[in-house]
Scaffold this active site. Structure first.
Site, mmCIF file in Angstrom:
data_model
loop_
_atom_site.group_PDB
_atom_site.id
_atom_site.type_symbol
_atom_site.label_atom_id
_atom_site.label_comp_id
_atom_site.label_asym_id
_atom_site.label_seq_id
_atom_site.Cartn_x
_atom_site.Cartn_y
_atom_site.Cartn_z
ATOM 1 N N SER A 183 6.857 -1.488 -8.773
ATOM 2 C CA SER A 183 7.404 -1.756 -7.469
ATOM 3 C C SER A 183 8.617 -0.816 -7.054
ATOM 4 C CB SER A 183 8.003 -3.332 -7.383
ATOM 5 O OG SER A 183 9.058 -3.317 -8.398
ATOM 6 N N LYS A 184 9.157 -1.179 -5.708
ATOM 7 C CA LYS A 184 10.187 -0.441 -5.259
ATOM 8 C C LYS A 184 11.463 -0.609 -6.213
ATOM 9 C CE LYS A 184 13.084 0.269 -1.272
ATOM 10 N NZ LYS A 184 14.339 -0.045 -1.918
#
Ligand code: GLU
Length: 502
Positions: A262-263
């Site tokens: 994920s970011k």
């Protein structure tokens, strides 16, 4: 004649494209090119609430940067357009009416509040509410209405959605090119909304209508869409269309190995998860391009996330990937992302490039400093420093002293290099330099000669000299530095240090 392979990358413009999405685009591209087929870009923007300004342009720019150019699609032309779903509304309306007319779909008038209440009740009683064959007869939809009643209801303008009518007790056999055969009981599926009260289709309807009309032969997409595969297959059947082949790609996992990348992982470890930088009012999300990665390195790294060539080879050009890529070599299990490996790939590609090829990137970084430097010097510096660099900006940083006379000296280095006798040693060597040819070999010989006649260790002259030229005890071999700087600049820098230490 076999059918032309046609695949599509169908992102939703809901923000910057995650590298997982880029990997999906890459695998579609490779599959298409491997089969001399077409790679199509379709923008899936039916969910207006999630639409983000600039995301579409971002997707196109990313594909261009990575050299994964679509043959057809938004911004690339083609015969099957428009390739943006919001411009295809009438088409979906036509097809939803076809399903309604054939009894394969029905109008549902249940309000959001009513459905929320049913869901809440389901949760309470631990039997989750599902809108399907088991409940639909008791709900507010057109299934129990006569044609007259329905007409009346529609005439009053009561908001509705259209749901797909899934028949129970069917054993659906799915065949995924990566995952193999999967059985799903139709009774477990819900009657998905295909058409919303705002007059827009949902993803499911738009996606399969477009895949059909755009003659898509293979749907290659992320694992998160696997649960929709049964529904999509039933939709093709309901329309009487041929179902494309499906291939669901494995997830890209966090560097730790568990969970989807994920970011936040990028923020935590300081690596980008987006191909290009993405700026919002909340801040800037890093991009591979802006961080100094070469597109070839990013493509190579992504190709090996889930696919393997079956050999130990790790470096592949796009052409090699095209010729080797097959879905049979894509694994079912998640592929762990490695930021270090990504840096390693960049290092490899920097080495492959000539100094001339790296020059534009070098110039872009150098532009932050206000030097005017000849290309000839820049190329010399790149060639000298490239083999230890992972990024072009490192070459600039490590080579700055070539462009700029040191104005200060690293304190620790000064302490280490500058001894009582340094002044006289450096002064005498300066005299030697006056009559030395300024090429690496002669300079090296001059230094050797000097230390043996003076009967001193090499460091006695090497270190003060390096300090004078670099300002610190770093950089390539001293004779090499002197050759690149030339006689005047070398002597001037020696003078500077002598003045500084006087
Ligand atoms: N619009 C979907 C997405 O954003 C595409 C899914 C598919 O390829 O079918 O991922």
């Amino acid at each position: 004649m076999t059918k032309e392979v046609r695949v599509r990358f169908a992102p939703s413009p809901t923000g910057p494209l995650h590298i997982g999405g880029v990997r999906t685009a890459l695998f579609n591209y490779l599959f298409a090119k491997h089969h001399q087929g077409k790679f199509i870009l379709r923008i899936e923007d039916t969910d207006q609430a999630r639409f983000v300004e600039g995301a579409e342009e971002y997707i196109i720019e990313s594909l261009k940067w990575l050299n994964l150019l679509p043959d057809e699609g938004v911004g690339f032309g083609g015969e099957y357009g428009p390739y943006i779903q919001s411009e295809r509304k009438e088409i979906y309306t036509q097809y939803i009416h076809e399903l309604l007319a054939n009894g394969k779909a029905y109008y549902a008038f249940d309000t959001a509040e009513e459905l929320d209440a049913l869901r809440a009740k389901g949760e309470e009683s631990k039997s989750p509410f599902i809108y399907n064959w088991s409940t639909r007869d008791k709900l507010n939809n057109s299934l129990g209405l006569s044609e007259e009643e329905l007409k009346e209801k529609l005439a009053t303008g009561e908001p509705y959605t259209v749901r797909f009518k899934i028949e129970p007790h069917e054993n659906i056999l799915l065949d995924d090119m990566i995952r193999g055969k999967i059985h799903i009981a139709s009774s477990t599926l819900d009657d998905k909304v295909l058409y919303k009260s705002d007059g827009m289709p949902t993803y499911h309807l738009a996606n399969i209508v477009d895949d059909h009309l755009m003659k898509i032969t293979h749907v290659i997409r992320g694992e998160e869409w696997l649960p929709s595969m049964a529904l999509h297959q039933l939709l093709y059947k309901a329309f009487g269309w041929e179902t494309p082949r499906f291939a669901h790609l494995p997830l890209i996992l966090k560097p730790e190995g568990k969970g989807k990348l994920s970011k936040r992982d990028g923020d935590k470890h300081g690596f980008p998860v987006f191909p290009l930088e993405w700026k919002t009012t909340e801040g800037v999300a890093k991009g591979y391009r802006e961080e100094g990665y070469l597109p070839e390195a990013v493509v190579n790294m992504l190709a090996l996330l889930g696919w393997n060539p079956g050999t130990d080879q790790e470096i592949f050009s796009l052409e090699e990937l095209v010729s080797l890529f097959t879905l049979e070599k894509v694994s079912k299990s998640g592929a762990r992302f490695s930021p270090d490996k990504t840096v390693w790939f960049n290092h490899q590609y920097i080495q492959q490039k000539s100094a001339e090829e790296l020059l534009p990137m070098f110039d872009a970084v150098l532009a932050k400093h206000s030097f005017s430097v000849t290309d000839e010097l820049k190329i010399k510096v790149i060639n000298l420093l490239k083999n230890r660099a992972n990024f072009v900006h490192e070459i600039v940083e490590q080579g700055l002293f070539f462009f700029k006379t040191p104005t200060s000296y690293d304190e620790k280095a000064l302490k280490k290099a500058w001894k009582e006798d340094s002044k006289s040693i450096l002064e005498s060597f300066k005299n030697v330099l006056q009559s030395t040819n300024f090429d690496e070999t002669s300079l090296h010989a001059a230094m050797q000669d000097f230390v043996s006649t003076q009967e001193i260790g090499f460091g006695k002259i090497g270190m003060p000299l390096r300090l004078a030229l670099v300002g610190a005890l770093q950089g390539p071999d001293v004779p090499v530095i002197m050759e690149v700087l030339g006689k005047d600049e070398t002597l001037a820098r020696i003078e500077n240090l002598l003045r500084f230490t006087a």
